[in-house]
Write an enzyme that holds these catalytic residues in place. Sequence first.
Site, PDB file in Angstrom:
ATOM      1  N   ASN A 117       0.866  -1.185   0.000  1.00 59.26           N
ATOM      2  CA  ASN A 117       0.000   0.000   0.000  1.00 59.26           C
ATOM      3  C   ASN A 117       0.900   1.232   0.000  1.00 59.26           C
ATOM      4  OD1 ASN A 117      -1.864   2.011   0.408  1.00 59.26           O
ATOM      5  ND2 ASN A 117      -2.437   1.375   2.489  1.00 59.26           N
ATOM      6  N   LYS A 146       0.036   4.216  -0.304  1.00 59.91           N
ATOM      7  CA  LYS A 146      -0.654   5.394   0.266  1.00 59.91           C
ATOM      8  C   LYS A 146      -0.448   6.609  -0.659  1.00 59.91           C
ATOM      9  CE  LYS A 146      -0.274   3.319   4.743  1.00 59.91           C
ATOM     10  NZ  LYS A 146      -0.325   3.480   6.182  1.00 59.91           N
ATOM     11  N   HIS A 175      -9.722   0.772   4.703  1.00 60.53           N
ATOM     12  CA  HIS A 175      -8.466   1.014   5.415  1.00 60.53           C
ATOM     13  C   HIS A 175      -8.736   1.952   6.594  1.00 60.53           C
ATOM     14  CE1 HIS A 175      -4.406   2.327   6.339  1.00 60.53           C
ATOM     15  NE2 HIS A 175      -3.998   1.220   5.723  1.00 60.53           N
ATOM     16  N   GLU A 207      -7.214   4.380   7.704  1.00 65.32           N
ATOM     17  CA  GLU A 207      -7.007   5.809   7.426  1.00 65.32           C
ATOM     18  C   GLU A 207      -8.214   6.419   6.718  1.00 65.32           C
ATOM     19  OE1 GLU A 207      -3.183   5.454   5.547  1.00 65.32           O
ATOM     20  OE2 GLU A 207      -2.286   4.953   7.481  1.00 65.32           O
ATOM     21  N   GLU A 251      -5.672  -5.606  10.339  1.00 67.43           N
ATOM     22  CA  GLU A 251      -4.678  -4.556  10.602  1.00 67.43           C
ATOM     23  C   GLU A 251      -5.070  -3.826  11.884  1.00 67.43           C
ATOM     24  OE1 GLU A 251      -2.432  -2.931   6.978  1.00 67.43           O
ATOM     25  OE2 GLU A 251      -4.269  -1.802   7.199  1.00 67.43           O
ATOM     26  N   GLY A 296       1.858   2.202  11.087  1.00 68.36           N
ATOM     27  CA  GLY A 296       2.536   3.488  10.918  1.00 68.36           C
ATOM     28  C   GLY A 296       3.785   3.676  11.755  1.00 68.36           C
ATOM     29  N   SER A 302       3.024  -2.536  10.500  1.00 71.12           N
ATOM     30  CA  SER A 302       4.466  -2.562  10.767  1.00 71.12           C
ATOM     31  C   SER A 302       5.133  -3.872  10.332  1.00 71.12           C
ATOM     32  CB  SER A 302       4.750  -2.287  12.250  1.00 71.12           C
ATOM     33  OG  SER A 302       4.271  -1.018  12.615  1.00 71.12           O
TER      34      SER A 302
HETATM   35  C1  PEP Z   1      -1.035   0.128   6.397  1.00 67.65           C
HETATM   36  O1  PEP Z   1      -1.303   1.297   6.654  1.00 67.65           O
HETATM   37  O2  PEP Z   1      -1.793  -0.561   5.676  1.00 67.65           O
HETATM   38  C2  PEP Z   1       0.177  -0.446   6.957  1.00 67.65           C
HETATM   39  C3  PEP Z   1       0.217  -1.723   7.153  1.00 67.65           C
HETATM   40  O3  PEP Z   1       1.194   0.423   7.244  1.00 67.65           O
HETATM   41  P1  PEP Z   1       2.635   0.076   7.868  1.00 67.65           P
HETATM   42  O4  PEP Z   1       3.092  -1.209   7.279  1.00 67.65           O
HETATM   43  O5  PEP Z   1       3.468   1.234   7.472  1.00 67.65           O
HETATM   44  O6  PEP Z   1       2.430  -0.020   9.355  1.00 67.65           O
END
Ligand code: PEP
Length: 260
Positions: A13, A15, A101, A103, A171, A177, A218
């Site tokens: 992703n 973003k 998601h 966000e 998630e 993040g 992460s």
């Molecule tokens: C995400 O936002 O889908 C995500 C998994 O981010 P990160 O891997 O940066 O924590």
Amino acid sequence: MSKKIAKKIVVGNWKMNPLSLKEAEKLFINIAKSVSNFKKTGIIVCLPFLYLEKLKSTSQRTKKISLGAQDVFWEDAGAYTGEISGDMLYDIGAKYVIVGHSERREMGESNNDVNKKVKAAIRAGLVPVLCVGESMRDKNHEYLNFIKTQVIECLNGVSKNFISKVIIAYEPIWAIGKGAYPATPEEFREMNIFIRKILSDKFGVKIVEDIKIIYGGSVDEKNTEGFIKAGYADGFLVGRASLNPKKFSEIIKICEASDK
Ligand code: PEP
């Protein structure tokens, strides 16, 4: 756990990155080079809408990476200023789309909205990557009810014929993040079993064996193996590490090695 289809899925992703088409092309080509020897893992990169068309031909040339979008609108066409439909995404080269998601949920998206988006994606022939996850864990395990409600409401009205096309990404918001810590493989395993049970009760055990439940939050090349071995992850939704070809390809390499 999902035994029938061993193949792992890794979804990147991007973003709202990178900031120019030129950089996007460079990043995509570098990722394509670093995954060129992999054969078994399903590799998907979810790009900003604007880059999809340009990268369609690159992805077709390199063959290894499928394209996805990061959102879709629930109506198919019409007077919806600023929105993008599933058919438009499919036409431009997307095969997958992230829906729900955290966000986007943070910007006001409800389970009902996400549900309409899941169904719109399926109508357009896209594979929805449905994100679910709690913002915090409590001692009374209320977060389990929260996840159950998300899964049930977001998949409301999805027929048995289509459910195995949906990828579920667990998630936990607290693990996503910069500065966050990933869940443990055991925490993911608990949720993996729990989500599979909710799905089996709703759609039947046989169909649910084929559904991929992946982990996000992460993820990096150091924790991938643990999520596969102790968490039985069917794959990963990767944020930051998907912008780094070396890290992203390491994650995929570990997935490949696990699919014997
Ligand atoms: C995400 O936002 O889908 C995500 C998994 O981010 P990160 O891997 O940066 O924590």
